[in-house]
Design an enzyme around this catalytic site. Sequence first.
Site, PDB file in Angstrom:
ATOM      1  N   SER A 139      44.531  48.516  52.300  1.00  0.00           N
ATOM      2  CA  SER A 139      44.631  47.244  53.187  1.00  0.00           C
ATOM      3  C   SER A 139      45.539  48.032  54.265  1.00  0.00           C
ATOM      4  CB  SER A 139      45.575  46.338  52.264  1.00  0.00           C
ATOM      5  OG  SER A 139      45.854  45.077  52.762  1.00  0.00           O
ATOM      6  N   HIS A 148      40.335  41.197  47.454  1.00  0.00           N
ATOM      7  CA  HIS A 148      41.125  42.220  48.188  1.00  0.00           C
ATOM      8  C   HIS A 148      41.320  43.430  47.337  1.00  0.00           C
ATOM      9  CE1 HIS A 148      42.833  43.748  51.865  1.00  0.00           C
ATOM     10  NE2 HIS A 148      44.095  43.642  51.293  1.00  0.00           N
ATOM     11  N   TYR A 152      50.620  46.280  52.820  1.00  0.00           N
ATOM     12  CA  TYR A 152      51.590  45.277  53.438  1.00  0.00           C
ATOM     13  C   TYR A 152      52.842  45.018  52.357  1.00  0.00           C
ATOM     14  CZ  TYR A 152      52.914  41.727  56.770  1.00  0.00           C
ATOM     15  OH  TYR A 152      53.696  40.757  57.773  1.00  0.00           O
ATOM     16  N   ASP A 203      36.420  39.322  50.032  1.00  0.00           N
ATOM     17  CA  ASP A 203      37.821  39.663  50.095  1.00  0.00           C
ATOM     18  C   ASP A 203      38.265  38.250  51.227  1.00  0.00           C
ATOM     19  OD1 ASP A 203      40.214  40.391  51.175  1.00  0.00           O
ATOM     20  OD2 ASP A 203      39.331  42.767  51.371  1.00  0.00           O
TER      21      ASP A 203
END
EC number: 3.1.1.41
Length: 327
Positions: A185, A303, A94, A273
């Site tokens: 992710s 994460h 992202y 996470d």
Amino acid sequence: MPFTDLGLDELIGYHPESTDPRDFDEFWRRTLDEARSHSGAVKAERVTAQYGLRTVDVDDVRFPGWNGEPVAAWLLRPRGVDGPLPVVVTCIGYSGGRGLPTDQLLWSAAGYAQLVVDSRGQGRDTPDHGMGDGTQWVEGFMTKGIDSPENHYYRRLITDCVRAVDAVAELPGLDGNRIVVTGGSQGGGLALAVAGLSGDRVAAVMPDVPFLCHFREATQIAEEGPYLEIVTYLRRHSQHRVRQTFATLDYFDGVNFARRATAPALFSVGLMDPVCPPRTVYAAFNSYAGEDRTMTVWPFADHGGGYGANPPTQLSWLLDRGLAPER
């Protein structure tokens, strides 16, 4: 940092209720047929000399994505190897784009070709023209066009990533029978979507700490990251948009793509996470249709997952499945 979710035994047995839209398959068939109806060749320009690399060749690639719009990518491959090479299609996390080719040297060092796909509107080389729907959305991409699945941002980005797999056939020296899709992710969520939409054209998928999974639960338990954009949007726009918001997001949920994916899959999860809580990752993993599925658990990871320990795990897993380059 404490554990952020259920215990491991509970995660292993976690099976969410289906939120599969009735017309999910038709929606994506129509979306991809429309994208493929636009003409446009895949273009590649050799740019190795600009980056001072001696053992890797780099091509600056453009291929037609959503609405036939050009999507940027890097193609990296070991120099002096004719192929055909197995190719790793890499989707990006992202707010990131394809970056520089010098950021992405692992796979070519291991003997693979790699196609690094820019993320429209997030990377600098692929603009997102949007749908002009006028929907109000908070900063970021999660609620852009969230009034309907036809308008949503991820309809365009997922289409781009599927079209990247299509583009492999037009790039010389690549083995279209050994396409591996991966990412971390957001990239992991996109990789799952590609696996669910591309059928047997994908030989393996490796979603690391995948985002875009189990939206309805993620927005209630995530402590950090982009899921909170949805929370902010609903807080600002009141309860009357909750049903429509999640009805839209169901078309882009990695759990629903996982139910349609059959390629061998290597997932990873960090049990600490706060961005992609473990429950959301296991929701996709436990829904995965393929029989060959493996979860790498990083018990004390945030994460970042396995960080530098993850690539050797992936390389070994691919070798075991006959997807390593010939020596």
